[in-house]
Design an enzyme around this catalytic site. Structure first.
Site, mmCIF file in Angstrom:
data_model
loop_
_atom_site.group_PDB
_atom_site.id
_atom_site.type_symbol
_atom_site.label_atom_id
_atom_site.label_comp_id
_atom_site.label_asym_id
_atom_site.label_seq_id
_atom_site.Cartn_x
_atom_site.Cartn_y
_atom_site.Cartn_z
ATOM 1 N N SER A 212 0.880 -1.179 0.000
ATOM 2 C CA SER A 212 0.000 0.000 0.000
ATOM 3 C C SER A 212 0.910 1.218 0.000
ATOM 4 C CB SER A 212 -0.898 0.021 1.234
ATOM 5 O OG SER A 212 -1.573 1.259 1.306
ATOM 6 N N ARG A 213 0.783 2.044 -1.047
ATOM 7 C CA ARG A 213 1.678 3.204 -1.147
ATOM 8 C C ARG A 213 1.231 4.352 -0.245
ATOM 9 N NH1 ARG A 213 1.243 1.629 -6.759
ATOM 10 N NH2 ARG A 213 2.965 0.231 -7.178
ATOM 11 N N VAL A 214 0.089 4.189 0.418
ATOM 12 C CA VAL A 214 -0.355 5.188 1.386
ATOM 13 C C VAL A 214 0.162 4.810 2.774
ATOM 14 C CG1 VAL A 214 -2.385 6.207 2.490
ATOM 15 C CG2 VAL A 214 -2.352 5.866 0.027
#
Length: 582
Positions: free
Chosen positions: A446-448
């Site tokens: 998850s790039r968040v």
């Protein structure tokens, strides 16, 4: 050259009237001679229609009624969102519109069908149409301009082509493709054009939105910081999803991709989130099962199903996700949070490829059109979290992509991976080994990240990923070794317990508090000495015990969303109490 014209009439014109019409046509076209073909058409009621080349002059009663109807519809659509429900207001607006309305003999641009087949129509004569415009054929079927060439246009049909032939007429509407929207769509099943297909009657629309719409600009976006909890421990702890994020669910056929999407919908119950499930190219029986699951769990109240089944024409499968997004935007700009699932974009790309090849566009790489990246990027970029000034809502997108033999480096998967903010990769080997959901911890991301987690979850899940990675390495390294030191045995036991805890039955999402309690207990090695087959039951009984005997712990976690040292100690103490009693 003699120009050919058509005159459709109810009462045959006299010789003097015909001479006047010919004089008018000579003046309009600049030709020296015009031949007028007379065709009787009782459906015009009165008056006549004159056609020459790509132009149509409508002096008929039928045409004037249509003008008045369109005028009223336009006024109601434009002002519908600003009105209250008092009928006197609507009546006064309609009265004013009718007073302003003048019956005009309007020029309409018409074309002639030169080819029809497989849901595609080629038309000559409409010289000023634009991409995405809706056109209507003389049999009533609607289509959308998909390809604009020098001498002709390619149109995709939103209905059957059985009544369209070479020589059929088609008229421009001047309107872009759109879908009706409104709160009444909640709990309903609709097709790609917004028409209900659940047999529960018409849906009262509150407006009309174009299916293709520019994505919000950077100034109108907020960073992703509010969790969109799936209720699935392995995802919420390691690959958190936030409101406004786009998280790809990717994996082979039959690895549980739709199940993750379904659990996420079920977990939004009571959280004021509107869920939209877009089914592209699915079997009707699969969608029926899915609707049944949602109804059983009382989740249809806040869900809309947009469906273009495998039996629907490719154009309907192509526009379905855009229609679903237009509905989502209606709620987003009202300040609501929306979860939209596209199941799946692989079939969407196949439908687009079929359309492109039939329109004789060059296919490009891997027999897909070169613009297939733009196909999905302009769809997924519309998902965002808006600033309060722009509306304050959000769209969270969960696109699904099906891989072939786990190949994430193929054309469509790499396209969508590069568009989204992370991916949950589901592996066939894990699924077949009973690890469900079959989330591959190494390839998922998850790039968040922690920005989309509550403080409690972030603190509780801190080392889970590292512990699992170490366990995997150690398991491979020690599988042929019999003499292990205590520390290694402890690590292996902890890893096995974690793997077992990440298994979750379908349709049983966990609340944030239940997940935090499970992780705190696991990190305190309270599951390590429990036999593997008993871990699932042990966890269920433990959570029931804490809910009955220590409800204040759950209350504290839900209220503060934080995991203080005191709360952590209280959880460990309560778990030890339960273990002693057991």
């Amino acid at each position: 050259m003699i120009m050919e014209a058509e005159l459709l009439y109810v009462t045959k014109p006299s010789d003097s009237q015909l001479a006047g019409i010919k004089k008018f046509l000579v003046k309009e076209t600049g030709e020296s001679e015009v031949n007028v073909n007379l065709i009787e058409d009782a459906s015009l009621k009165s008056g006549f229609i004159l056609r020459i080349g790509a132009k149509e002059y409508d002096w008929s009663e039928k045409g004037r009624i249509a003008q008045l109807t369109n005028r009223i519809n336009d006024v109601v659509t434009k002002t519908g969102q600003d009105l209250d429900l008092e009928s006197k207001n609507i009546v006064s607006i309609l009265r004013a519109s009718i007073e302003e309305f003048e019956l005009e003999a309007k020029t309409r641009e018409i074309g002639t069908v030169t080819f029809v087949g497989d849901g595609i129509v080629t038309v000559e004569g409409i010289n000023h149409s634009c991409y995405g415009e809706i056109v209507i054929f003389d049999c009533g079927v609607k289509g959308m301009v998909q390809d604009v060439r020098r001498d002709e246009i390619g149109i995709i049909l939103f209905g059957r082509d059985t009544e369209i032939y070479e020589g059929s007429h088609v008229v421009r509407t001047g309107k872009m493709a759109g879908t009706p929207v409104g709160d009444a769509f909640l709990g309903r099943i609709i097709d790609a054009l917004g028409a209900p297909i659940d047999g529960e009657g018409e849906i009262e629309a509150e407006g009309y939105r174009p299916i293709e719409n520019p994505a919000p600009g950077i100034v109108d976006r907020l960073s992703v910081a509010v969790p969109m909890e799936t209720g699935i421990l392995s995802i919420d702890s390691m690959f958190p999803i936030g409101r406004g994020q786009r998280e790809l669910i990717i994996g082979d056929r039959q690895t549980g991709k739709t199940s993750i999407a379904m659990d996420t919908i079920l977990n939004q119950k009571g959280k004021d989130v509107v869920c939209i499930y877009v089914a592209i190219g699915q079997k009707a029986s699969t969608i029926a099962k899915l609707v049944n699951t949602l109804k059983k769990n009382d989740a249809m109240d806040y869900t809309i199903i947009v469906t273009a089944t495998a039996s629907d024409p490719a154009p309907l499968q192509y526009i379905a996700p855009y229609s679903g997004t237009a509905l989502a935007e209606y709620f987003m700009y009202q300040g609501k949070d929306v979860l939209i699932i596209y199941d799946d974009l692989s079939k969407h790309a196949v439908a687009y490829r079929a359309i492109s090849l039939l329109l004789e566009r060059s296919p490009g790489r891997e027999a897909y059109p070169g613009d297939v990246f733009y196909l999905h990027s302009r769809l997924l970029e519309r998902s965002s979290r808006l600033t309060p000034e722009a509306g304050g809502g959000s769209i969270t997108a969960l696109p699904i992509i099906e891989t072939q033999a786990g190949d994430v480096s193929a054309y469509i998967p790499t396209n969508v991976i590069s568009i989204t903010d992370g991916q949950i990769y589901l592996e066939s080997e894990l699924f077949n080994a009973g690890q469900r959901p079959a989330v591959n911890v190494g390839l998922s991301v998850s790039r968040v990240g922690g920005a989309a987690q509550t403080k409690a979850m972030k603190k509780a899940a801190g080392s889970v990923r590292i512990d699992l990675a170490q366990y995997r390495e150690m398991e491979v390294f020690t599988q042929f070794s019999s003499d292990l030191d205590d520390n290694t045995k402890k690590q292996l036991a902890h890893g096995r317990a974690l793997m077992e805890l990440l298994k979750q039955p379908l349709g049983n999402p966990f609340s944030m508090a239940e997940q935090v309690i499970t992780l705190v207990a696991a990190n305190a090695h309270l599951f390590s000495d429990v036999p593997i087959p008993e871990i699932k039951k042990f966890r269920i009984d433990l959570l029931k015990y804490i809910e009955q005997e220590h409800i204040e712990i759950i209350g504290e976690l839900e209220a503060s969303k934080d995991l203080t040292d005191e709360t952590r100690e209280a959880i460990v103490k309560a778990c030890e109490e339960f273990k002693t009693q057991r």
